[in-house]
Write a protein that holds these residues in place. Sequence first.
Motif, PDB file in Angstrom:
ATOM      1  N   GLY A 145      -1.025 -15.872  15.576  1.00 12.79           N
ATOM      2  CA  GLY A 145      -0.913 -14.429  15.765  1.00 12.79           C
ATOM      3  C   GLY A 145      -0.238 -14.060  17.075  1.00 12.79           C
ATOM      4  N   GLY A 146      -0.638 -14.737  18.137  1.00 13.93           N
ATOM      5  CA  GLY A 146      -0.071 -14.448  19.451  1.00 13.93           C
ATOM      6  C   GLY A 146       1.423 -14.765  19.494  1.00 13.93           C
ATOM      7  N   ALA A 169      -0.957  -3.171  19.218  1.00  8.67           N
ATOM      8  CA  ALA A 169      -0.274  -4.468  19.241  1.00  8.67           C
ATOM      9  C   ALA A 169      -1.204  -5.648  19.466  1.00  8.67           C
ATOM     10  N   THR A 170      -2.373  -5.421  20.069  1.00  4.36           N
ATOM     11  CA  THR A 170      -3.256  -6.554  20.345  1.00  4.36           C
ATOM     12  C   THR A 170      -4.542  -6.508  19.522  1.00  4.36           C
ATOM     13  N   SER A 171      -4.625  -5.524  18.611  1.00  2.01           N
ATOM     14  CA  SER A 171      -5.890  -5.339  17.884  1.00  2.01           C
ATOM     15  C   SER A 171      -6.208  -6.466  16.915  1.00  2.01           C
ATOM     16  N   ALA A 172      -5.175  -7.197  16.476  1.00  2.00           N
ATOM     17  CA  ALA A 172      -5.425  -8.269  15.521  1.00  2.00           C
ATOM     18  C   ALA A 172      -5.572  -9.619  16.219  1.00  2.00           C
ATOM     19  N   GLN A 176      -8.433 -13.719  24.389  1.00  3.98           N
ATOM     20  CA  GLN A 176      -7.531 -14.454  25.277  1.00  3.98           C
ATOM     21  C   GLN A 176      -6.073 -14.173  24.947  1.00  3.98           C
ATOM     22  N   THR A 177      -5.738 -14.254  23.646  1.00  2.00           N
ATOM     23  CA  THR A 177      -4.362 -14.012  23.218  1.00  2.00           C
ATOM     24  C   THR A 177      -3.966 -12.585  23.550  1.00  2.00           C
ATOM     25  N   SER A 178      -4.901 -11.676  23.312  1.00  2.00           N
ATOM     26  CA  SER A 178      -4.670 -10.275  23.604  1.00  2.00           C
ATOM     27  C   SER A 178      -4.317 -10.099  25.084  1.00  2.00           C
ATOM     28  N   LYS A 179      -5.065 -10.771  25.924  1.00  2.00           N
ATOM     29  CA  LYS A 179      -4.828 -10.706  27.365  1.00  2.00           C
ATOM     30  C   LYS A 179      -3.436 -11.222  27.717  1.00  2.00           C
ATOM     31  N   SER A 180      -3.042 -12.341  27.093  1.00  2.00           N
ATOM     32  CA  SER A 180      -1.733 -12.917  27.418  1.00  2.00           C
ATOM     33  C   SER A 180      -0.594 -11.998  26.965  1.00  2.00           C
TER      34      SER A 180
END
Lengths: 337, 220
Positions: A145-146, A169-172, A176-180
Amino acid sequence: MSEIKIRHLTKRFEAEGHTLTALDDVNLTIGSGSIYGIIGMSGAGKSTLVRSINYLEKPTEGSVFIDDTDLAELSPKELRKKRANIGMIFQGFNLLEQKNVIDNVTLPLKIAGTSKKEAREKARALLRTVGLEDKERAYPSRLSGGQKQRVAIARALATDPQILLCDEATSALDPQTSKSILDLLKEINTRLGITIVVITHQMSVVTEICDRVAIVENGRIVEEGSVDEIFTSPKTDAARELISGKKDSFSPVDRFDTGNVVRIVFSENSAFEPVIANTILKFNTPINILKADTRNVNGQAKGEMLLGLPEDEDLRIAIMEYIKERGLSVTEVKDHA
Amino acid sequence: MLEQKAIIMLLEGIRDTLYMTLVSTLIGYVIGLPMGIVLNLTRPDGLKPNRIIYRILDFICNIIRSVPFLILLILLIPFTRAVVGQSYGSSATIVPLVICAAPYIARVVEASLNEVDAGVIEAAKAMGASNIQIIFRVLLVEAKTSLMAGATITTGILLGYSAMSGTVGGGGLGDIAVRYGYYRWQTDIMIVTVVLLIVIFQIIQNLGSKITAFFDHRKK
């Protein structure tokens, strides 16, 4: 580097005889080069709002200006050209599944009529920016996903846009991935000076990267200001709810609420003085700490506490005054159930 | 076993059957593919909704598809004669095959394009793509394998229909089966033609599935 101005924007959908007002007289100015958050619960109208910025949704009333150009006055062809200047990324990534990474990134360039060679060079440079230079030939089904969102970001940046719209954009993605991904967006904003509009339902996203934020509820902007301001002293129930979490999730406020609960917020500088301890000593009365948390707001550590104060009203007011004098923000937490 | 004459006849039958099936599929797509695209574009939630055009195409497709092929074959004899010059033989059969296939193909194409994720189309719009660019760079690309699977099924159906045209002198294996198997009671030839039709069908279906799987990047 583009300024977005939204004036008296109203959007109504006609569905089976009744009218749904998705946006109701929205006014916003999103400064050039800023990272602007638009936050609200699902169904608040924030997706419609972000789609109005590139006219994927045409407003029923009102206007959208990008650098003083009224989008309503553009011909379809001019509008398409304008859209190429506004990148967009989505919650579901929306990559072409049948095209590999590099062909996905070159798509907007091919649409813009760039030569194949030039498009490839550009795409390779962008893949380096998002850290996926080794995935050029991979197909989206092979990516995490990321990684997919990184490809989508590279694709959105391909035409050197002045604005980047991020729709959940980061909801899925996992935290950690969201943060990156958020770090990447911040880096892009700093390096390229692109205006970024972030649509989200998560306060953490806003406090992580946004400069300013607008809170949307029932198609209206109920509160707008710097993230610091809104986090420290939210004025509306909607804002408070977004900061402290949903009503239905476990919340100490609901469990312990005796009408005497206050929320205090302190920043790095005020954290040196032991305010709570001093308060207890000064008033010689116990204070119940119901919740304590620290958050990263725009790179600044912000502490947040929920305190259960004594029943006596005079004493309570005195305590609140004392804490306020110490430079901390104090708000009474109302029972908003 | 079969005498040499019969073998030559069967070989010619295979050739004619393949000729009718493949050429009618090809011409069918020349008409049906754009029709399917227009159906997809003009549908109420399409890229360019147009009630009138959609209704007209929808109506034409439904009318032609509701006439059984055998009846269409006979109904079209005067038209076929006007186009090809004669109403029998494999070239003549291509006319009703195409007319039968085009609306069917249009529907298959429409359905394949409808499957394309709306989010990807939205992303293309946000990039500033025109409708033409969305069709060629997104819709047809993303629907590619679904279109291939549809083409495989269509070819198989047209193989069967081409054999059916044998009843009115259409040529090919179906024609042989009817003339020898039905009118002359030569069961051996009839069985051979049926086996040949089964084999050809299997080849088309397997080849089609293999090609489709090869080009599908979604699950690999």
